[in-house]
Design a protein around this motif. Structure first.
Motif, mmCIF file in Angstrom:
data_model
loop_
_atom_site.group_PDB
_atom_site.id
_atom_site.type_symbol
_atom_site.label_atom_id
_atom_site.label_comp_id
_atom_site.label_asym_id
_atom_site.label_seq_id
_atom_site.Cartn_x
_atom_site.Cartn_y
_atom_site.Cartn_z
ATOM 1 N N ASP A 113 0.823 -1.219 0.000
ATOM 2 C CA ASP A 113 0.000 0.000 0.000
ATOM 3 C C ASP A 113 0.853 1.264 0.000
ATOM 4 N N THR A 114 1.913 1.232 -0.781
ATOM 5 C CA THR A 114 2.763 2.411 -0.944
ATOM 6 C C THR A 114 3.096 2.607 -2.418
ATOM 7 N N LEU A 115 3.416 3.861 -2.745
ATOM 8 C CA LEU A 115 3.997 4.204 -4.034
ATOM 9 C C LEU A 115 5.411 4.703 -3.779
ATOM 10 N N LYS A 116 6.323 4.365 -4.679
ATOM 11 C CA LYS A 116 7.722 4.758 -4.500
ATOM 12 C C LYS A 116 8.226 5.410 -5.780
ATOM 13 N N VAL A 117 8.969 6.499 -5.602
ATOM 14 C CA VAL A 117 9.630 7.173 -6.721
ATOM 15 C C VAL A 117 11.105 6.836 -6.660
ATOM 16 N N ILE A 118 11.613 6.236 -7.739
ATOM 17 C CA ILE A 118 13.007 5.832 -7.818
ATOM 18 C C ILE A 118 13.729 6.767 -8.778
ATOM 19 N N ASP A 119 14.803 7.388 -8.294
ATOM 20 C CA ASP A 119 15.642 8.236 -9.132
ATOM 21 C C ASP A 119 16.619 7.336 -9.884
ATOM 22 N N LEU A 120 16.425 7.219 -11.197
ATOM 23 C CA LEU A 120 17.226 6.289 -11.977
ATOM 24 C C LEU A 120 18.658 6.774 -12.172
ATOM 25 N N ARG A 121 18.921 8.032 -11.898
ATOM 26 C CA ARG A 121 20.293 8.539 -12.036
ATOM 27 C C ARG A 121 21.194 8.012 -10.937
ATOM 28 N N VAL A 122 20.628 7.781 -9.759
ATOM 29 C CA VAL A 122 21.419 7.261 -8.643
ATOM 30 C C VAL A 122 20.901 5.913 -8.147
ATOM 31 N N SER A 123 19.819 5.434 -8.783
ATOM 32 C CA SER A 123 19.234 4.121 -8.462
ATOM 33 C C SER A 123 18.830 4.007 -7.002
ATOM 34 N N ASN A 124 18.246 5.075 -6.478
ATOM 35 C CA ASN A 124 17.785 5.081 -5.092
ATOM 36 C C ASN A 124 16.310 5.466 -5.035
ATOM 37 N N ILE A 125 15.639 4.987 -3.975
ATOM 38 C CA ILE A 125 14.248 5.376 -3.748
ATOM 39 C C ILE A 125 14.235 6.798 -3.197
ATOM 40 N N ARG A 126 13.627 7.701 -3.924
ATOM 41 C CA ARG A 126 13.620 9.120 -3.547
ATOM 42 C C ARG A 126 12.466 9.461 -2.618
ATOM 43 N N GLN A 127 11.277 8.924 -2.887
ATOM 44 C CA GLN A 127 10.086 9.220 -2.082
ATOM 45 C C GLN A 127 9.273 7.952 -1.887
ATOM 46 N N VAL A 128 8.616 7.868 -0.738
ATOM 47 C CA VAL A 128 7.652 6.800 -0.459
ATOM 48 C C VAL A 128 6.336 7.467 -0.084
ATOM 49 N N PHE A 129 5.270 7.122 -0.806
ATOM 50 C CA PHE A 129 3.967 7.758 -0.595
ATOM 51 C C PHE A 129 3.033 6.790 0.131
ATOM 52 N N ARG A 130 2.453 7.285 1.233
ATOM 53 C CA ARG A 130 1.433 6.559 1.978
ATOM 54 C C ARG A 130 0.298 7.520 2.283
ATOM 55 N N ALA A 131 -0.868 6.961 2.615
ATOM 56 C CA ALA A 131 -1.999 7.799 3.009
ATOM 57 C C ALA A 131 -2.982 6.946 3.794
ATOM 58 N N ASP A 132 -3.605 7.556 4.786
ATOM 59 C CA ASP A 132 -4.643 6.858 5.542
ATOM 60 C C ASP A 132 -5.800 6.512 4.604
ATOM 61 N N LYS A 188 4.036 14.944 0.026
ATOM 62 C CA LYS A 188 2.774 15.089 0.749
ATOM 63 C C LYS A 188 1.576 14.723 -0.131
ATOM 64 N N LEU A 189 0.515 14.266 0.525
ATOM 65 C CA LEU A 189 -0.734 13.997 -0.181
ATOM 66 C C LEU A 189 -1.389 15.316 -0.560
ATOM 67 N N GLU A 190 -1.576 15.559 -1.853
ATOM 68 C CA GLU A 190 -2.177 16.805 -2.323
ATOM 69 C C GLU A 190 -3.696 16.759 -2.266
ATOM 70 N N ASN A 191 -4.273 15.627 -2.628
ATOM 71 C CA ASN A 191 -5.736 15.558 -2.665
ATOM 72 C C ASN A 191 -6.215 14.118 -2.652
ATOM 73 N N ARG A 192 -7.413 13.954 -2.133
ATOM 74 C CA ARG A 192 -8.120 12.668 -2.172
ATOM 75 C C ARG A 192 -9.464 12.911 -2.836
ATOM 76 N N LEU A 193 -9.784 12.129 -3.854
ATOM 77 C CA LEU A 193 -11.005 12.339 -4.637
ATOM 78 C C LEU A 193 -11.944 11.155 -4.448
ATOM 79 N N PRO A 194 -12.874 11.247 -3.504
ATOM 80 C CA PRO A 194 -13.814 10.141 -3.277
ATOM 81 C C PRO A 194 -15.104 10.352 -4.052
ATOM 82 N N GLY A 195 -15.971 9.331 -4.003
ATOM 83 C CA GLY A 195 -17.348 9.501 -4.449
ATOM 84 C C GLY A 195 -17.656 9.099 -5.869
#
Length: 475
Positions: free
Chosen positions: A380-399, A437-444
């Motif tokens: 239940d996460t999204l990860k951004v990998i910087d391919l220039r350095v082959s490292n995980i740059r960000q991990v996205f989670r949300a309630d 950061k979580l910018e928006n949640r679009l329910p409904g």
């Protein structure tokens, strides 16, 4: 034409068009009612004029005796007060039947109210506040925030609230999210069963969806809504992914019948069948090189294809179930059930790198500049990998965010500023790549788990599909 000035000007034009659509929707019912009111007012004036003329047309007669003595022809020229009142009542009832009850309301008050509403709408101008941002290449880009200068009237807000949903979408020409509306606000039924895949064509006006009903539907994006264009048949199995070639003239689909299929846009039947896998094909993508494609399968292989001959030019043993693949200029990236992302040089046989992640990989999305990779996994996460350095740059989670299946697809925005994914509860989640950061949640909009999302290349709209056969266009 691609400089900062051209970008913010296009952004302003798009926002002004959106404001025009909002104002038009608010007054769609008001304007016809105002026209009917004017027609009734004209009809009332006409009846009143006729009633005023009738008493004046009566010839006065001098009576010298009692009323009974003048019962001859002369008395017939004079209408009695009682008969005039009866005639007036009859005309009034007839007018009420023709015009309705509204004709007896204070017409001038209604006209003044409508005029006030129209004037208020006309005065709803846009403030443009420019704030420069620095792009990665060192250039400065103008970003604009558009807000109504006049607070909406409570009655207007009540009307708008029935269908308005706040939505913030990233544009390919802006680094800030803006408010958008989903048009139409209710989902459309796209397939006979679960919808697994969605993809935009390169011109952003053509959309493909694939489902478990073994069909691919092509849609035209017209005025904020989806219109059916064509149905592609002959897959022979559930569709697991769809992709357009760089020219937008061909559609490639992965299917559960151990093959991938190639169609030419405009032709209903499958043009080519890419067979050779021994299990379900879970991903099929065009390479940037002309007439080449890559497929991934649960048979633990990734295959490269020469589309001119429908021939497999290379088979890569990837050691684990492959759930998704993406292609760069000289690289193939695969995501697997063993919680690893593998990198393959298309010019050599060996795996060049392995990046472990927690959870089975459900999707991969490569940024247009091929410098960043977005992965979605069952932890239940999204990860951004910087391919220039082959490292995980960000991990996205949300309630509340959870992957609904092993094929949940996430997507970068066209400018790589935002990451988008759908959740098991039918909501869409948007994260800011730079801040995490979580910018928006679009329910409904969805009542079932969202399987896949796609962001068009122009950045103006998003499409999401779910397990309840629905597709939603966010504009």
């Amino acid at each position: 034409p691609c400089g900062p000035a051209a970008r913010w000007k296009r952004h302003i034009v798009r926002q002004l068009r959106q404001r025009d659509r909002m104002q038009k929707a608010l007054f769609l019912e008001l304007v016809p009612a105002y026209n009917r009111l004017l027609e009734k007012a004209e009809l009332l004036a006409k009846f009143s004029e006729e009633l005023k003329l009738e008493p004046n047309s009566v010839t006065p007669v001098t009576y010298q005796g009692s009323w009974e003595e003048h019962s001859g022809p002369a008395s017939e020229q004079v209408a009695s007060p009682a008969s005039l009142r009866a005639k007036w009542q009859q005309q009034q009832e007839g007018l009420q039947l023709v015009c309705g009850e509204d004709v007896f309301l204070p017409i001038r008050v209604n006209q003044a109210w409508v005029s006030k509403e129209l004037k208020q709408a006309a005065q709803q101008i846009v403030n443009i506040n420019e704030s420069p941002d620095i792009l990665e290449d060192g250039t400065r880009e103008e970003t604009v925030t558009l807000t109504p200068a006049v607070e909406p009237d409570p009655q207007e807000s009540e009307t708008c609230e029935k269908w308005k949903r706040s939505f913030r979408s990233a544009s390919a020409t802006s680094l800030t999210l803006s408010r958008y509306l989903p048009l139409p606000p209710s989902p459309q039924e796209a397939h006979l069963s679960e919808v697994n895949a969605v993809c935009f064509g390169p011109n952003s006006s053509l959309l493909a969806t694939g489902g478990a009903d073994q069909l691919i539907h092509l849609w035209n994006v017209v005025g904020g809504r989806l219109e059916g264009n064509q149905t592609l048949e002959g897959a022979g199995g559930s569709i697991s992914s769809v992709d357009f070639d760089p020219s937008g003239s061909q559609v490639l689909a992965a299917t559960y019948n151990q093959a991938a299929h190639l169609w030419k846009v405009g032709e209903a039947q499958s043009k080519e069948t890419l067979s050779g896998h021994k299990d379900k094909v879970t991903a099929a993508k065009f390479k940037l090189t002309k007439h080449q494609a890559v497929t991934g399968s649960r048979d633990r292989t990734v295959k490269e294809w020469d589309l001119d001959r429908a021939y497999c030019s290379r088979t890569i043993n990837v050691l684990s179930y492959c759930n998704d693949v993406v292609c760069g200029d000289h690289i193939i990236i695969s995501g697997h059930n063993d919680q690893k992302i593998r990198f393959w040089d298309s010019r050599g046989p060996q795996c060049t790198q392995v990046i472990p992640v927690q959870g089975r990989v459900t999707s991969l999305s490569l940024s247009p500049d091929q410098l960043h990779l977005l992965s979605c996994s069952r932890d239940d996460t999204l990860k951004v990998i910087d391919l220039r350095v082959s490292n995980i740059r960000q991990v996205f989670r949300a309630d509340g965010f959870r992957c609904g299946s092993d094929w949940t697809k996430a997507s970068f925005s066209p400018d790589r500023s935002y990451a988008l994914a759908g959740s098991w509860d039918g909501a869409l989640y948007i994260w800011n790549v730079d801040t995490g950061k979580l910018e928006n949640r679009l329910p409904g909009a969805h009542c079932a788990a969202v399987n896949a999302v796609a962001w068009c290349y122009s950045g103006s709209h998003i499409v999401s599909v779910d397990q309840a056969r629905k597709v939603v266009l966010w504009y």
